[in-house]
Design a protein around this motif. Structure first.
Motif, PDB file in Angstrom:
ATOM      1  N   UNK A   6      71.079 -55.109 -30.096  1.00  0.00           N
ATOM      2  CA  UNK A   6      72.464 -55.544 -29.921  1.00  0.00           C
ATOM      3  C   UNK A   6      72.541 -56.305 -28.599  1.00  0.00           C
ATOM      4  N   UNK A   7      73.452 -57.267 -28.489  1.00  0.00           N
ATOM      5  CA  UNK A   7      73.503 -58.103 -27.288  1.00  0.00           C
ATOM      6  C   UNK A   7      73.955 -57.343 -26.036  1.00  0.00           C
ATOM      7  N   UNK A   8      73.254 -57.572 -24.937  1.00  0.00           N
ATOM      8  CA  UNK A   8      73.656 -57.001 -23.654  1.00  0.00           C
ATOM      9  C   UNK A   8      72.932 -57.747 -22.545  1.00  0.00           C
ATOM     10  N   UNK A   9      73.690 -58.124 -21.511  1.00  0.00           N
ATOM     11  CA  UNK A   9      73.106 -58.780 -20.335  1.00  0.00           C
ATOM     12  C   UNK A   9      74.033 -58.492 -19.144  1.00  0.00           C
ATOM     13  N   UNK A  10      73.534 -57.688 -18.212  1.00  0.00           N
ATOM     14  CA  UNK A  10      74.361 -57.310 -17.072  1.00  0.00           C
ATOM     15  C   UNK A  10      73.474 -57.023 -15.870  1.00  0.00           C
ATOM     16  N   UNK A  11      73.682 -57.763 -14.796  1.00  0.00           N
ATOM     17  CA  UNK A  11      73.014 -57.507 -13.522  1.00  0.00           C
ATOM     18  C   UNK A  11      74.097 -57.461 -12.461  1.00  0.00           C
ATOM     19  N   UNK A  12      74.049 -56.447 -11.603  1.00  0.00           N
ATOM     20  CA  UNK A  12      75.121 -56.233 -10.642  1.00  0.00           C
ATOM     21  C   UNK A  12      74.529 -55.800  -9.307  1.00  0.00           C
ATOM     22  N   UNK A  13      74.991 -56.421  -8.239  1.00  0.00           N
ATOM     23  CA  UNK A  13      74.531 -56.107  -6.889  1.00  0.00           C
ATOM     24  C   UNK A  13      75.584 -55.238  -6.212  1.00  0.00           C
ATOM     25  N   UNK A  14      75.381 -53.931  -6.235  1.00  0.00           N
ATOM     26  CA  UNK A  14      76.371 -53.031  -5.640  1.00  0.00           C
ATOM     27  C   UNK A  14      76.309 -53.014  -4.120  1.00  0.00           C
ATOM     28  N   UNK A  15      75.337 -53.698  -3.517  1.00  0.00           N
ATOM     29  CA  UNK A  15      75.344 -53.810  -2.053  1.00  0.00           C
ATOM     30  C   UNK A  15      76.449 -54.768  -1.599  1.00  0.00           C
ATOM     31  N   UNK A  16      76.911 -55.636  -2.498  1.00  0.00           N
ATOM     32  CA  UNK A  16      78.025 -56.540  -2.175  1.00  0.00           C
ATOM     33  C   UNK A  16      79.377 -55.867  -2.356  1.00  0.00           C
TER      34      UNK A  16
ATOM     35  N   UNK B 153      67.558 -51.497 -22.147  1.00  0.00           N
ATOM     36  CA  UNK B 153      66.667 -51.409 -20.997  1.00  0.00           C
ATOM     37  C   UNK B 153      67.528 -51.329 -19.742  1.00  0.00           C
ATOM     38  N   UNK B 154      67.187 -50.455 -18.828  1.00  0.00           N
ATOM     39  CA  UNK B 154      68.011 -50.289 -17.632  1.00  0.00           C
ATOM     40  C   UNK B 154      67.161 -49.925 -16.426  1.00  0.00           C
ATOM     41  N   UNK B 155      67.482 -50.518 -15.291  1.00  0.00           N
ATOM     42  CA  UNK B 155      66.830 -50.176 -14.031  1.00  0.00           C
ATOM     43  C   UNK B 155      67.869 -50.200 -12.915  1.00  0.00           C
ATOM     44  N   UNK B 156      67.575 -49.460 -11.871  1.00  0.00           N
ATOM     45  CA  UNK B 156      68.408 -49.465 -10.683  1.00  0.00           C
ATOM     46  C   UNK B 156      67.521 -49.318  -9.456  1.00  0.00           C
ATOM     47  N   UNK B 157      67.958 -49.903  -8.343  1.00  0.00           N
ATOM     48  CA  UNK B 157      67.224 -49.749  -7.084  1.00  0.00           C
ATOM     49  C   UNK B 157      67.921 -48.771  -6.158  1.00  0.00           C
ATOM     50  N   UNK B 158      68.943 -48.069  -6.658  1.00  0.00           N
ATOM     51  CA  UNK B 158      69.623 -47.066  -5.845  1.00  0.00           C
ATOM     52  C   UNK B 158      71.113 -47.341  -5.736  1.00  0.00           C
ATOM     53  N   UNK B 159      71.853 -46.399  -5.153  1.00  0.00           N
ATOM     54  CA  UNK B 159      73.318 -46.448  -5.130  1.00  0.00           C
ATOM     55  C   UNK B 159      73.926 -47.750  -4.618  1.00  0.00           C
ATOM     56  N   UNK B 160      73.359 -48.321  -3.577  1.00  0.00           N
ATOM     57  CA  UNK B 160      73.907 -49.563  -3.026  1.00  0.00           C
ATOM     58  C   UNK B 160      72.915 -50.699  -3.209  1.00  0.00           C
ATOM     59  N   UNK B 161      72.305 -50.729  -4.386  1.00  0.00           N
ATOM     60  CA  UNK B 161      71.331 -51.755  -4.718  1.00  0.00           C
ATOM     61  C   UNK B 161      71.702 -52.459  -6.005  1.00  0.00           C
TER      62      UNK B 161
END
Length: 196
Positions: free
Chosen positions: A29-39, A180-188
């Protein structure tokens, strides 16, 4: 430099996920999301990007409120927070799952790569299949503090802490669609997407 390193780490994690997952484990199913929570430093999103907050999930969706905004709602209750979308983010053309909604967080069971961080589509897959409606599905699941997502239409319950498996299914029923999901941490960085 620190942001560049975080971004490269996230990209490497995402690429390794796309190359070594089991066939059929992740949704097409379609999904595309990248978010910079440091901003943005959104506290609701930061809480679920923290490996020490296993079992807490965040539903993410987009709306217009005098401009494009992202909403973040915790499975622990309370009002959703929202963050205005920057021009650069707007140009990235988010696709938040099948119908404007994804759920992210760390499972209590550490069974997934990268510490059990998961992303699910926020639509009930069994209602979508039953109604044969992937164009404009309206079968959202709601989250409980115990890590259970429930469909208000069919009543199916899904275990967010165990791969989105359906708990009260019948023969042929499937669990929540995973991305598929990845994170570099709370403010990443947070990245969620469809397997290519």
């Amino acid at each position: 430099m620190k942001q560049l390193f975080s971004y490269l780490l996230l990209l490497t994690s995402y690429l390794s996920l796309t190359s070594c997952n089991a066939e059929g484990e992740y949704s097409t199913w379609p999904c595309r999301f990248t978010y910079d929570n440091s901003l943005h430093l959104d506290a609701t999103l930061a809480s679920v990007m923290n490996i020490d907050s296993r079992g807490v999930y965040c539903r993410i969706w987009e709306s217009s409120m005098g401009g494009l905004v992202l909403h973040f709602q915790s499975s622990q209750g309370g009002d959703a927070t929202y963050q205005p979308v920057t021009e650069m983010e707007r140009l990235s053309n988010y696709i938040l799952g099948l119908n404007n909604g994804i759920i992210v967080g760390f499972q209590t069971m550490n069974t997934q790569p990268y510490g059990g961080f998961v992303a699910y589509d926020a639509q009930c897959p069994n209602c979508v299949r039953r109604e044969n409606n992937t164009i404009n599905p309206r079968f959202p699941v709601s989250m409980s503090p115990s890590g259970i997502a429930s469909c208000g239409v069919c009543g199916k319950k899904y275990d967010l802490n165990n791969g989105g498996l359906v708990q009260n299914g019948e023969a042929g029923d499937v669990g929540l669609q995973k991305y598929l999901a990845t994170t570099t941490g709370p403010h990443g960085f947070l990245s969620v997407g469809t397997k290519r």
